[in-house]
Design a protein around this motif. Structure first.
Motif, PDB file in Angstrom:
ATOM      1  N   THR A 363       0.934  -1.215   0.053  1.00  0.00           N
ATOM      2  CA  THR A 363      -0.110   0.000   0.197  1.00  0.00           C
ATOM      3  C   THR A 363       0.807   1.262   0.110  1.00  0.00           C
ATOM      4  OG1 THR A 363      -0.142   0.131   2.347  1.00  0.00           O
ATOM      5  CG2 THR A 363      -1.875  -1.137   1.176  1.00  0.00           C
ATOM      6  N   GLY A 365       0.564   5.514  -0.239  1.00  0.00           N
ATOM      7  CA  GLY A 365      -0.540   6.723  -0.257  1.00  0.00           C
ATOM      8  C   GLY A 365      -0.161   7.567   0.924  1.00  0.00           C
ATOM      9  N   TYR A 386      -5.868   8.417   0.397  1.00  0.00           N
ATOM     10  CA  TYR A 386      -5.897   8.010  -0.980  1.00  0.00           C
ATOM     11  C   TYR A 386      -4.631   7.090  -1.123  1.00  0.00           C
ATOM     12  CZ  TYR A 386      -5.387   8.027  -5.965  1.00  0.00           C
ATOM     13  OH  TYR A 386      -5.388   7.923  -7.415  1.00  0.00           O
ATOM     14  N   GLU A 387      -4.866   5.960  -1.428  1.00  0.00           N
ATOM     15  CA  GLU A 387      -3.607   4.962  -1.441  1.00  0.00           C
ATOM     16  C   GLU A 387      -3.742   3.866  -2.814  1.00  0.00           C
ATOM     17  OE1 GLU A 387      -4.027   2.481   1.945  1.00  0.00           O
ATOM     18  OE2 GLU A 387      -5.978   1.643   1.508  1.00  0.00           O
ATOM     19  N   ARG A 388      -2.782   3.404  -3.227  1.00  0.00           N
ATOM     20  CA  ARG A 388      -2.681   2.621  -4.235  1.00  0.00           C
ATOM     21  C   ARG A 388      -2.350   1.193  -3.502  1.00  0.00           C
ATOM     22  NH1 ARG A 388       2.038   3.498  -8.815  1.00  0.00           N
ATOM     23  NH2 ARG A 388       3.131   3.045  -6.718  1.00  0.00           N
ATOM     24  N   LYS A 390      -1.567  -2.899  -4.108  1.00  0.00           N
ATOM     25  CA  LYS A 390      -1.002  -3.795  -5.126  1.00  0.00           C
ATOM     26  C   LYS A 390      -0.880  -5.184  -4.300  1.00  0.00           C
ATOM     27  CE  LYS A 390       2.750  -4.632  -8.485  1.00  0.00           C
ATOM     28  NZ  LYS A 390       4.043  -4.063  -9.012  1.00  0.00           N
ATOM     29  N   THR A 408      -3.528  -4.105  -9.135  1.00  0.00           N
ATOM     30  CA  THR A 408      -3.375  -2.863  -8.452  1.00  0.00           C
ATOM     31  C   THR A 408      -4.804  -1.983  -8.683  1.00  0.00           C
ATOM     32  OG1 THR A 408      -0.966  -2.561  -9.126  1.00  0.00           O
ATOM     33  CG2 THR A 408      -2.205  -0.557  -8.492  1.00  0.00           C
ATOM     34  N   THR A 409      -4.852  -1.319  -7.481  1.00  0.00           N
ATOM     35  CA  THR A 409      -6.434  -0.745  -7.405  1.00  0.00           C
ATOM     36  C   THR A 409      -6.193   0.568  -6.643  1.00  0.00           C
ATOM     37  OG1 THR A 409      -7.043  -1.898  -5.373  1.00  0.00           O
ATOM     38  CG2 THR A 409      -8.006  -2.940  -7.382  1.00  0.00           C
ATOM     39  N   LEU A 410      -7.059   1.463  -6.691  1.00  0.00           N
ATOM     40  CA  LEU A 410      -6.895   2.657  -6.180  1.00  0.00           C
ATOM     41  C   LEU A 410      -8.041   2.815  -5.159  1.00  0.00           C
ATOM     42  CD1 LEU A 410      -5.871   4.974  -8.835  1.00  0.00           C
ATOM     43  CD2 LEU A 410      -4.329   3.920  -7.326  1.00  0.00           C
ATOM     44  N   SER A 412      -9.878   5.652  -2.586  1.00  0.00           N
ATOM     45  CA  SER A 412     -10.062   7.295  -2.248  1.00  0.00           C
ATOM     46  C   SER A 412     -11.359   7.140  -1.258  1.00  0.00           C
ATOM     47  CB  SER A 412     -10.683   7.918  -3.521  1.00  0.00           C
ATOM     48  OG  SER A 412     -10.642   9.380  -2.871  1.00  0.00           O
ATOM     49  N   GLY A 448     -11.562   6.553  -7.534  1.00  0.00           N
ATOM     50  CA  GLY A 448     -10.884   5.402  -7.323  1.00  0.00           C
ATOM     51  C   GLY A 448     -11.711   3.923  -7.793  1.00  0.00           C
ATOM     52  N   ASP A 449     -10.871   2.927  -7.408  1.00  0.00           N
ATOM     53  CA  ASP A 449     -11.330   1.445  -8.119  1.00  0.00           C
ATOM     54  C   ASP A 449     -12.398   0.782  -6.952  1.00  0.00           C
ATOM     55  OD1 ASP A 449      -9.994   1.806 -10.329  1.00  0.00           O
ATOM     56  OD2 ASP A 449      -8.163   1.352  -9.325  1.00  0.00           O
TER      57      ASP A 449
END
Length: 609
Positions: A363, A365, A386-388, A390, A408-410, A412, A448-449
């Motif tokens: 993670t 962010g 907010y973070e990415r 993986k 990988t997802t985002l 928010s 975000g995802d």
């Protein structure tokens, strides 16, 4: 002297020798008697309460096989006098207002090695409360004051409730500026009807105002950082409740070892000075270390933190943790009183990689946090994150669920938390509570995802029991759901098992696992913990903990039972490196087919509750 140390039958003689030059020498000849121990403590005349109950009130104890450790069994006259007063007050607090606890009879055995203590008690009759009234300077309506008193007509008389009423009345008047109010409880006995008539006589005195607030002892912390926590101001009416709250707030900052607030008179009777004396503690740490984490194995850490940067109360940290199963780089800063107002403002940034048996999880962010005090004990905090995320290095043997999370997802996300905190000390809590509820939402207009919502809440309650023994009850509940049937990210699920949930289980093992016995988190969570805390050394800040935990992580409410159970012991140590916590828990209903171990160790450095 010898008798106070438990030696009886001592013989002391002396001889005076006169020398030239007006000099005198005194020779003492001492024959020590044997050391005596208390063999028996007996009571005569007690009918309402058993001898065992009364002995339990005393610090004076009989000799047992553990006396070498507990240092009990010897007779100390001053301690015995306190015990007699405690027994006397115990009876009076239960309506026996005419009780007489007579001088104890001390009997020595022939060899003077055994002591028998006999205490005679005349209990007298038990009295109820007759009339209750208030006279003197009445603040407001008398009826309103009488309704709030704890002593009630017709109930058994209790001296402890009278004492509480005196304190409450004193605070009631002192909060209105009457710092020198005098509340006298006057009693009269009706021996025929067995009633105690109670009269509270109140002399309010003059209104008192705060003249000056004098601050001493702060060599680093700026005066304004201290003043903003004080709930009274120069020129305002005196208030005992707000002065006590000011001390609690100063202790809660974590900047001071000791805080003392006292008032001193001035030349004018209607004015007092408020003297604030503090002793600062170390608030900055630079740590290099290696150790073992119950979750991540062997780790090495370097961290720099400061809770009171520049003496302005700023909190900053930078941390790097490297281990076989964890890589963590984090930084953050918070101003708990932004622009000296009621708002807090802060941020965090992080890059964390977890290595599990069948996959890795990273993670990256940050977040921005804004909080506000609503009252002295209630606050609201708003966080945007907010973070990415993986999920990678997924093994071929990983479960289908883990494989479905690969990529990988985002995220928010916004979170609103409401909390109420009345804990008396952040490092050594003995009373008070903390209660919180939190709601989060991700996705939708935030982008975000990952689209999900999450609610959780909990409490931690401290209560002193006997002596220094403290009870801590804790509980947590939470749910998380994906919108429109979407999957909830692994990071956002609840992992029950481990230090902060159910001890005796490894991290996440009191919740769902996949076919590889890897914890995969739960959509629902409920936990409850009972813990007893006892100081082993107050000087070292060392406490013993004994605990019982119950709870579970689950996906469907129909699966909430059976709950999982764990129990064990732990150590709480406020060390020079910061608070250290070590727990050993035993799994009370182990299921080997799930890969569960019989017990688990947990270790952490951080806040203890």
């Amino acid at each position: 002297l010898y008798t106070s140390k438990g030696y009886y039958g001592n013989e002391v003689t002396y001889e005076v020798s006169y020398r030239k030059g007006n000099k005198t020498v005194v020779y003492f000849d001492i024959v020590e008697g044997p050391k005596g121990y208390i063999k028996k403590i007996e009571f005569v005349g007690n009918k309402a309460f058993s001898s065992r109950k009364l002995r339990g009130l005393m610090r004076t104890k009989r000799k047992t096989f553990l006396s070498w450790l507990t240092k009990t069994g010897t007779l100390e006259r001053d301690v015995l006098e306190v015990d007699l007063a405690r027994i006397r007050e115990f009876y009076r607090d239960r309506g026996y207002v005419t009780v007489k606890v007579k001088e104890p009879k001390i009997t020595l055995s022939r060899d003077r090695r055994s002591i028998v203590i006999t205490i005679e008690i005349e209990e007298g009759d038990r009295y109820r409360v007759g009339s209750v009234d208030i006279v003197g300077d009445i603040l407001g309506k008398k009826e309103d004051l009488l309704k709030k008193l704890k002593v009630k007509k017709g109930k058994w008389y209790r001296s402890s409730l009278v004492h509480k009423d005196v304190l409450w009345l004193t605070d009631r008047y002192a909060d209105q500026g009457y710092a020198y109010v005098d509340v006298s409880p006057l009693t009269s006995l009706d021996k025929e009807k067995k009633l105690v008539h109670l009269l509270y006589k109140i002399e309010e005195g003059k209104l008192v105002y705060i003249n000056r607030i004098n601050i001493r002892g702060n060599t680093k912390t700026r005066d304004k950082v201290i003043r903003r926590e004080i709930k009274v101001a120069e020129g305002e009416l005196y208030s005992s409740t707000r002065i006590r709250e000011s001390r609690r707030r100063l202790v809660k900052t974590g900047y001071f070892k000791d805080v003392d607030l006292s008032v001193s008179p001035t030349e004018r009777k209607e004015l007092v000075d408020l003297d604030v004396k503090v002793e600062e503690m170390q608030t900055g740490t630079l740590q290099f270390g290696a150790g073992y984490s119950s979750v991540y194995g062997a780790v090495g850490t370097i961290s720099l933190s400061e809770r009171n940067l520049f003496g302005r109360g700023y909190k900053v940290y930078a941390r790097a943790t490297l281990g076989g199963e964890l890589i963590d780089f984090s930084v953050g800063a918070t101003d708990p009183r932004f622009l000296d107002g009621p708002f807090s403002l802060g941020f965090d940034a992080f890059n964390v990689t977890h290595e599990f048996d069948t996959y890795d999880y990273r993670t990256t962010g940050g977040d921005i946090k804004v909080g506000r005090e609503i009252t002295d004990t209630i606050r609201a905090d708003f966080t945007y994150l907010y973070e990415r995320i993986k999920v990678f290095n997924v093994d071929d043997e990983a479960s289908d669920y883990i494989k479905s999370q690969r990529g990988t997802t985002l995220t928010s996300k916004v979170t609103l938390t409401l909390s109420r905190d009345t804990v008396n000390n952040p490092f050594f809590p003995t009373s008070g509570s903390e209660v919180w509820i939190s709601g989060s939402n991700a996705g939708g207009p935030l982008g975000g995802d990952n689209y999900f919502y999450k609610f959780s809440g909990g409490f931690s309650w401290f209560h002193p029991l006997i002596g220094d023994l403290v009870l801590n009850l804790k509980g947590n509940v939470g749910i998380v759901r994906g919108y429109s049937g979407r999957e909830v990210p692994l990071r956002e699920k609840f992992y029950v098992g481990g230090m902060n949930t159910v001890r005796g289980f490894e991290y996440g093992m009191a919740g769902p696992v996949d076919e590889n016995q890897e914890p995969i988190g739960a959509l629902n969570m409920v936990t409850f913990s009972t813990e007893l805390l006892y100081p082993l050394s107050k000087a070292l800040g060392l406490r013993l903990a004994v605990f019982y935990d119950v709870g579970k992580g689950f996906d469907h409410w129909s699966d909430v039972t059976p709950l999982r159970h764990g129990a064990g012991v732990g150590i709480r140590w406020y060390s020079p490196l910061g608070p250290i916590r070590i727990d050993w828990g035993y799994n009370l209903d182990r299921k080997p087919e799930r890969g569960e171990k019989a017990s688990a160790w947990d270790f952490s450095i951080g806040v203890l509750y």
